[in-house]
Design an enzyme around this catalytic site. Structure first.
Site, PDB file in Angstrom:
ATOM      1  N   ASN A 170       0.813  -1.405  -0.307  1.00 13.71           N
ATOM      2  CA  ASN A 170      -0.010  -0.312   0.025  1.00 13.71           C
ATOM      3  C   ASN A 170       0.997   1.261   0.424  1.00 13.71           C
ATOM      4  OD1 ASN A 170      -1.721   2.203   0.549  1.00 13.71           O
ATOM      5  ND2 ASN A 170      -2.178   1.136   2.396  1.00 13.71           N
ATOM      6  N   TRP A 171       1.476   1.795  -1.259  1.00 14.98           N
ATOM      7  CA  TRP A 171       1.771   2.723  -1.487  1.00 14.98           C
ATOM      8  C   TRP A 171       1.485   4.378  -1.028  1.00 14.98           C
ATOM      9  CZ3 TRP A 171       4.200   3.040  -6.842  1.00 14.98           C
ATOM     10  CH2 TRP A 171       4.701   2.201  -6.535  1.00 14.98           C
ATOM     11  N   LYS A 172      -0.151   4.060  -0.139  1.00 12.23           N
ATOM     12  CA  LYS A 172      -0.477   5.498   0.618  1.00 12.23           C
ATOM     13  C   LYS A 172      -0.225   6.520  -0.355  1.00 12.23           C
ATOM     14  CE  LYS A 172       0.114   3.021   4.562  1.00 12.23           C
ATOM     15  NZ  LYS A 172       0.182   3.692   6.204  1.00 12.23           N
ATOM     16  N   HIS A 209      -9.354   1.300   4.712  1.00 12.04           N
ATOM     17  CA  HIS A 209      -8.457   1.583   5.492  1.00 12.04           C
ATOM     18  C   HIS A 209      -9.019   2.645   6.832  1.00 12.04           C
ATOM     19  CE1 HIS A 209      -4.412   2.615   6.153  1.00 12.04           C
ATOM     20  NE2 HIS A 209      -3.742   1.141   6.392  1.00 12.04           N
ATOM     21  N   GLU A 235      -6.974   4.872   7.780  1.00  8.36           N
ATOM     22  CA  GLU A 235      -6.457   6.058   7.951  1.00  8.36           C
ATOM     23  C   GLU A 235      -7.741   6.849   6.815  1.00  8.36           C
ATOM     24  OE1 GLU A 235      -3.039   5.248   5.691  1.00  8.36           O
ATOM     25  OE2 GLU A 235      -1.770   5.373   7.315  1.00  8.36           O
ATOM     26  N   GLU A 248      -6.195  -5.485  10.686  1.00  7.75           N
ATOM     27  CA  GLU A 248      -5.097  -4.035  10.536  1.00  7.75           C
ATOM     28  C   GLU A 248      -5.211  -3.109  11.920  1.00  7.75           C
ATOM     29  OE1 GLU A 248      -2.864  -3.062   7.004  1.00  7.75           O
ATOM     30  OE2 GLU A 248      -4.349  -1.567   6.753  1.00  7.75           O
ATOM     31  N   GLY A 284       2.097   1.740  10.618  1.00  3.30           N
ATOM     32  CA  GLY A 284       3.204   2.951  10.467  1.00  3.30           C
ATOM     33  C   GLY A 284       4.479   3.917  11.675  1.00  3.30           C
ATOM     34  N   SER A 293       3.014  -1.815  10.188  1.00  2.00           N
ATOM     35  CA  SER A 293       4.654  -2.722  10.491  1.00  2.00           C
ATOM     36  C   SER A 293       5.197  -3.651  10.002  1.00  2.00           C
ATOM     37  CB  SER A 293       4.947  -1.622  12.100  1.00  2.00           C
ATOM     38  OG  SER A 293       4.297  -0.262  12.624  1.00  2.00           O
ATOM     39  N   GLY A 325       2.288  -0.899   4.354  1.00  6.73           N
ATOM     40  CA  GLY A 325       2.426   0.087   3.690  1.00  6.73           C
ATOM     41  C   GLY A 325       3.732   0.730   3.158  1.00  6.73           C
ATOM     42  N   GLY A 326       5.124   0.978   4.820  1.00 10.02           N
ATOM     43  CA  GLY A 326       6.144   1.255   4.941  1.00 10.02           C
ATOM     44  C   GLY A 326       7.306   0.989   3.956  1.00 10.02           C
TER      45      GLY A 326
HETATM   46  C1  PEP Z   1      -0.734   0.328   5.844  1.00 11.04           C
HETATM   47  O1  PEP Z   1      -1.248   1.128   6.139  1.00 11.04           O
HETATM   48  O2  PEP Z   1      -2.001  -0.388   6.161  1.00 11.04           O
HETATM   49  C2  PEP Z   1       0.191  -0.475   6.543  1.00 11.04           C
HETATM   50  C3  PEP Z   1       0.074  -0.858   7.480  1.00 11.04           C
HETATM   51  O3  PEP Z   1       1.109   0.398   7.118  1.00 11.04           O
HETATM   52  P1  PEP Z   1       2.862   0.558   7.755  1.00 11.04           P
HETATM   53  O4  PEP Z   1       2.664  -1.471   7.456  1.00 11.04           O
HETATM   54  O5  PEP Z   1       3.883   1.706   7.477  1.00 11.04           O
HETATM   55  O6  PEP Z   1       3.088  -0.009   9.179  1.00 11.04           O
END
Ligand code: PEP
Length: 250
Positions: free
Chosen positions: A11-13, A96, A98, A167, A173, A211, A232-233
């Site tokens: 997920n590049w956001k 999500h 966010e 999640e 994050g 994470s 994500g990251g």
């Molecule tokens: C996400 O935003 O779906 C996510 C899992 O982010 P991260 O891996 O950065 O925690």
């Protein structure tokens, strides 16, 4: 039934640009051909056209990060499920945390978005997860079950066509990860909820997100009800994402 290959979804956001995206895909596709896991990248909507071309013929599927709850019409700024389909989008994240937080998306809206995706043949990746306060109040199970129940109720027998991502909001994050045991506990709850709703629930991949990195992936992915990850990251650099894909292919 044996488990399908793990599914890892980046997920590049709100990250990326035309030249960085091209460099990322070149680096990634040079090494992914022999890997056993399934993989996808959910990119910002404006890059779908570019990424459709770049990923064509590769083992990486294309994904989007959101879609409109409406089919078509006077909804300025929105992107419909059918528009995503025009760009060969295979997956779309819905709900999500966010979006739930910053765009006030309700369980009901998320359920309709999942319906819109399924109606055009896109697999919705339905995100559920509790906040830190909810976990500390012992509400984790109730929260994730409520979030998934809305999607089950709106989608009936199609429910076996979705992907679920657990999640925990406190792990996104933050560098904090659910322990493999914490993840498994919630995944087992979600799995039994899916099984109660559909006799084909074994088909549903239940991903962990929060994470996830190459360092903690193996233990998380080894849990019986963890079928992959939403990342994500660690999906922003090709080598980081590749390390995860390799961990998921063992
Ligand atoms: C996400 O935003 O779906 C996510 C899992 O982010 P991260 O891996 O950065 O925690």
């Amino acid at each position: 039934m044996s488990k399908p290959p793990q599914l890892l979804v980046g997920n590049w956001k709100m990250h990326g640009d035309l030249s960085a995206n091209a460099a990322f895909v070149a680096e990634l596709t040079a090494e992914v051909s022999g890997l056993a896991c399934r993989a996808a990248l959910c990119v910002p909507a404006v890059y779908l056209a570019q990424m459709q071309v770049l990923l064509s013929g590769s083992r990486i599927d294309l994904g989007a990060q959101d879609l409109s709850a409406h089919e078509a019409g006077a909804y300025t700024g929105e992107v419909s499920a059918q528009m995503l389909r025009d760009f060969s989008v295979r997956y779309c994240i819905v709900g999500h945390s966010e979006r739930r937080l910053f765009h006030a998306e309700s369980d009901a809206t998320v359920a309709v978005k999942a319906q819109r995706a399924l109606a055009v043949g896109i697999t919705p990746i339905v995100c559920v997860g509790e906040s830190l306060a909810e976990r500390e109040a012992g509400q984790t199970e109730a929260v994730v079950k409520r979030q998934l129940a809305a999607v089950i109720q709106a989608n009936g027998h199609c429910i076996s066509e979705i992907v679920v991502a657990y999640e925990p909001v406190w792990a996104i994050g933050t560098g904090l990860t659910a322990s493999p045991e914490q993840a498994q506990e919630v995944h087992a709850v979600l799995r039994s909820q899916l099984k109660a709703a559909s006799s084909h629930a074994d088909r549903v991949s239940v991903l962990y997100g929060g994470s996830m990195t190459a360092h903690n992936a193996a233990e998380l992915l080894a849990q019986p009800d963890v079928d992959g990850g939403l990342i994500g990251g660690a999906s922003l650099k090709a080598q980081d994402f590749l390390s995860l894909l390799k961990a998921a292919s063992r």
